[in-house]
Design a protein around this motif. Structure first.
Motif, PDB file in Angstrom:
ATOM      1  N   ASP A  34      47.672  -0.094  13.100  1.00  0.00           N
ATOM      2  CA  ASP A  34      48.802  -0.817  14.031  1.00  0.00           C
ATOM      3  C   ASP A  34      48.770  -2.284  14.807  1.00  0.00           C
ATOM      4  O   ASP A  34      49.567  -3.025  14.489  1.00  0.00           O
ATOM      5  N   TYR A  35      48.100  -2.175  15.307  1.00  0.00           N
ATOM      6  CA  TYR A  35      47.529  -3.546  16.283  1.00  0.00           C
ATOM      7  C   TYR A  35      47.904  -4.898  15.627  1.00  0.00           C
ATOM      8  O   TYR A  35      48.083  -5.481  15.998  1.00  0.00           O
ATOM      9  N   LEU A  36      47.204  -4.716  14.853  1.00  0.00           N
ATOM     10  CA  LEU A  36      46.479  -5.929  13.856  1.00  0.00           C
ATOM     11  C   LEU A  36      47.670  -5.603  12.898  1.00  0.00           C
ATOM     12  O   LEU A  36      47.817  -7.318  12.202  1.00  0.00           O
ATOM     13  N   SER A  37      48.119  -4.535  12.112  1.00  0.00           N
ATOM     14  CA  SER A  37      49.374  -5.482  12.296  1.00  0.00           C
ATOM     15  C   SER A  37      50.425  -5.529  12.065  1.00  0.00           C
ATOM     16  O   SER A  37      50.886  -7.144  11.577  1.00  0.00           O
ATOM     17  N   LYS A  38      50.818  -5.385  13.413  1.00  0.00           N
ATOM     18  CA  LYS A  38      51.914  -5.968  14.297  1.00  0.00           C
ATOM     19  C   LYS A  38      51.132  -7.710  14.798  1.00  0.00           C
ATOM     20  O   LYS A  38      52.155  -9.074  14.617  1.00  0.00           O
ATOM     21  N   LYS A  39      50.349  -7.832  14.835  1.00  0.00           N
ATOM     22  CA  LYS A  39      49.787  -8.881  14.903  1.00  0.00           C
ATOM     23  C   LYS A  39      49.549 -10.250  13.857  1.00  0.00           C
ATOM     24  O   LYS A  39      49.516 -11.464  14.302  1.00  0.00           O
ATOM     25  N   THR A  40      49.257  -9.745  12.305  1.00  0.00           N
ATOM     26  CA  THR A  40      49.664 -10.184  11.716  1.00  0.00           C
ATOM     27  C   THR A  40      50.748 -10.455  10.631  1.00  0.00           C
ATOM     28  O   THR A  40      50.796 -11.145  10.270  1.00  0.00           O
ATOM     29  N   ALA A  42      51.243  -8.328   8.356  1.00  0.00           N
ATOM     30  CA  ALA A  42      50.017  -7.859   7.044  1.00  0.00           C
ATOM     31  C   ALA A  42      50.326  -5.866   7.344  1.00  0.00           C
ATOM     32  O   ALA A  42      50.563  -5.792   8.807  1.00  0.00           O
ATOM     33  N   ARG A  43      50.021  -5.724   6.781  1.00  0.00           N
ATOM     34  CA  ARG A  43      49.639  -4.258   6.512  1.00  0.00           C
ATOM     35  C   ARG A  43      48.449  -4.140   6.127  1.00  0.00           C
ATOM     36  O   ARG A  43      48.280  -4.066   5.810  1.00  0.00           O
ATOM     37  N   VAL A  44      47.578  -3.777   7.511  1.00  0.00           N
ATOM     38  CA  VAL A  44      46.257  -3.641   7.539  1.00  0.00           C
ATOM     39  C   VAL A  44      44.969  -2.823   8.067  1.00  0.00           C
ATOM     40  O   VAL A  44      45.752  -1.966   8.762  1.00  0.00           O
ATOM     41  N   PHE A  45      44.387  -2.366   6.773  1.00  0.00           N
ATOM     42  CA  PHE A  45      44.379  -1.252   6.122  1.00  0.00           C
ATOM     43  C   PHE A  45      42.402  -1.725   6.903  1.00  0.00           C
ATOM     44  O   PHE A  45      41.761  -2.534   6.324  1.00  0.00           O
ATOM     45  N   ALA A 308      46.890 -18.226   8.376  1.00  0.00           N
ATOM     46  CA  ALA A 308      48.870 -18.641   8.711  1.00  0.00           C
ATOM     47  C   ALA A 308      49.830 -17.155   8.859  1.00  0.00           C
ATOM     48  O   ALA A 308      49.565 -17.069   7.479  1.00  0.00           O
ATOM     49  N   PRO A 309      50.128 -17.692   9.785  1.00  0.00           N
ATOM     50  CA  PRO A 309      51.472 -15.952   9.340  1.00  0.00           C
ATOM     51  C   PRO A 309      51.721 -16.182   8.332  1.00  0.00           C
ATOM     52  O   PRO A 309      52.269 -14.848   8.011  1.00  0.00           O
ATOM     53  N   GLU A 310      52.237 -16.842   7.789  1.00  0.00           N
ATOM     54  CA  GLU A 310      53.687 -16.454   7.163  1.00  0.00           C
ATOM     55  C   GLU A 310      52.820 -16.382   5.259  1.00  0.00           C
ATOM     56  O   GLU A 310      54.097 -15.852   4.669  1.00  0.00           O
ATOM     57  N   THR A 311      51.325 -16.828   5.283  1.00  0.00           N
ATOM     58  CA  THR A 311      50.627 -15.990   4.163  1.00  0.00           C
ATOM     59  C   THR A 311      49.653 -14.312   3.678  1.00  0.00           C
ATOM     60  O   THR A 311      49.686 -13.722   2.300  1.00  0.00           O
TER      61      THR A 311
END
Length: 428
Positions: A34-40, A42-45, A308-311
């Motif tokens: 959840d932390y990396l997902s909110k930061k980026t 993206a949905r990070v696994f 970049a965040p948008e990517t």
């Protein structure tokens, strides 16, 4: 390609390897973070290879190599490896599992913690020999011993059976992603750490053969970019100099077998990770997520910072966490590097006047968030002045702009040596 893979491609051999591997440990988790997902955005696994019995993926390749060697008739000989890290521990664990004698060659300079862990994993089945001050010395000694004694070398990455074993990571990811109702591996960006290339080549081979349109990115230490250089020159090349800080991925030359599988990737798919920035990621994951990572284990997570965040927004990202064998004696150095990268710590050499009240005048220039962490006279450069090394830590990097303006206005002679690796290496 090995015999198991010839009939129907790469995937059937990987499936057999993965099935056999379950005798050692269950599949490692694929955890949505959840932390990396909110930061980026993206949905990070995170594929948690730091949660194997030896806290790295290296166990997979070593097990597969032993399994196939024993099935091929290698029942009485000694197995040999050269390693000062995760490969040695995976090798030792597998020696004990199969009840086979193994000899691990390690440099004399190997930290005692790694020697002890290797001995614990291998038990009575493993002998450790300390040879030479550098890895190349013990690597040569291991090959000489294997050739003279008839022992079987177990390479860390440059062998088809090792690659096949590491590819079981991809099989697990694909199966675990299919368990997610709104996520598919074919829509994902998969970020892979790279040292010798065994993991990267195995994962990409398996997922490419599955036909899923997966995008791949590779994360290498900036000081050991052997894959990127090989892709630029279209052949494996030996780097003239390697920064060994990311010891689990500091490889001077990408493996020939792994490169044969990776050579059609664009060099731009390789993301170079600055070592000091990597330290900031390690500290971030430790403090916020409670996850202990070795430098190589944090590479794929750190590579997210190159986007970049948008990517990344709205995408599904799988980052392979390759290992968590972190020696906490290194923590002060990691914290130091992280602070320097974040601009929260700097080192200066001041020309300090030798008069009463000079130190008080200097201290009066510091702000409420500025703290002196080191103050050391280097030498007396003149009768009335002395050179002083001063380390300053602050809570906001913008404070240094204010501080240096005060130094300049007050007429202090100083030099910022924070980014001067040559000087800093001698005196910090």
């Amino acid at each position: 390609m090995n015999a198991e893979g010839k009939a129907g491609g790469f995937a059937p051999g990987v499936a057999k390897a993965e099935g056999a591997l379950r005798a050692l440990f269950p599949e490692t988790p694929l955890q949505e973070n959840d932390y990396l997902s909110k930061k980026t955005g993206a949905r990070v696994f995170l594929k948690r290879e730091d949660l194997t019995p030896v806290r790295s993926y290296k166990l997979r390749g070593a097990f597969n190599f032993f399994r196939k060697a024993i099935a091929g008739g290698a029942t009485d000989g000694t197995f040999v490896c050269a390693s000062a890290g995760n490969h040695a521990q995976g090798f030792a664990y597998v020696c004990r599992h199969f009840g086979r004698r193994g000899i691990v060659f390690m440099p004399v300079t190997t930290p005692q913690q790694k020697i002890d862990k290797t001995r614990i994993f291998g038990g009575d089945f493993v002998e450790i020999r300390l040879v030479g001050d550098f890895f190349d010395d013990c690597y040569r000694a291991a090959h000489v011993f294997a050739a003279e004694s008839g022992g079987m070398m177990v390479p860390p990455f440059d062998h088809p059976d090792i690659i096949e074993g590491q590819a079981t990571v991809a099989l697990e990811i694909a199966r675990q992603m299919h368990g997610e109702s709104d996520a598919r591996i074919g829509d994902s960006l998969v970020i892979l750490p790279v040292g010798g290339g065994g993991l990267a080549s195995g994962v990409t081979c398996y997922l490419r053969e599955s036909g899923e349109p997966t995008e791949f990115a590779f994360a290498e230490p900036a000081g050991a970019a052997s894959l990127q250089q090989a892709l630029v020159e279209d052949r494996p090349v030996r780097l003239a100099q390697v920064d060994n800080f990311v010891d689990g991925a500091a490889v001077a030359e990408i493996g020939a077998e792994p490169f044969s599988h990776l050579q059609d990737f664009d060099a731009r798919a390789v993301h170079l990770v600055p070592e000091n920035r990597l330290c900031a990621t390690m500290i971030e994951m430790l403090n916020i997520e409670g996850v202990v990572l070795e430098p190589a284990g944090a590479l794929a997570i750190d590579a997210l910072k190159n986007y970049a965040p948008e990517t990344l927004r709205g995408r599904t990202v799988v980052a392979v966490v390759s290992g968590g064998n972190f020696d906490f004696e290194r923590l002060p150095d990691v914290k130091e590097r992280a602070l320097r990268f974040e601009g929260l710590k700097k080192y200066f050499i001041f020309r300090f006047p030798q008069r009463p009240g000079a130190l008080r005048d200097f201290l009066d220039l510091l702000g409420p968030e500025d703290d002196i962490t080191r103050f050391e006279y280097l030498k007396k450069s003149a009768r009335n002045f002395g050179s002083v090394l001063i380390g300053i830590e602050t809570r906001n990097r913008a404070n240094f702009d204010v501080l240096t303006q005060r130094f300049d206005k007050a007429g202090w002679a100083y030099q910022d040596i924070t980014e001067n690796d040559t000087i800093a290496g001698f005196i910090i």
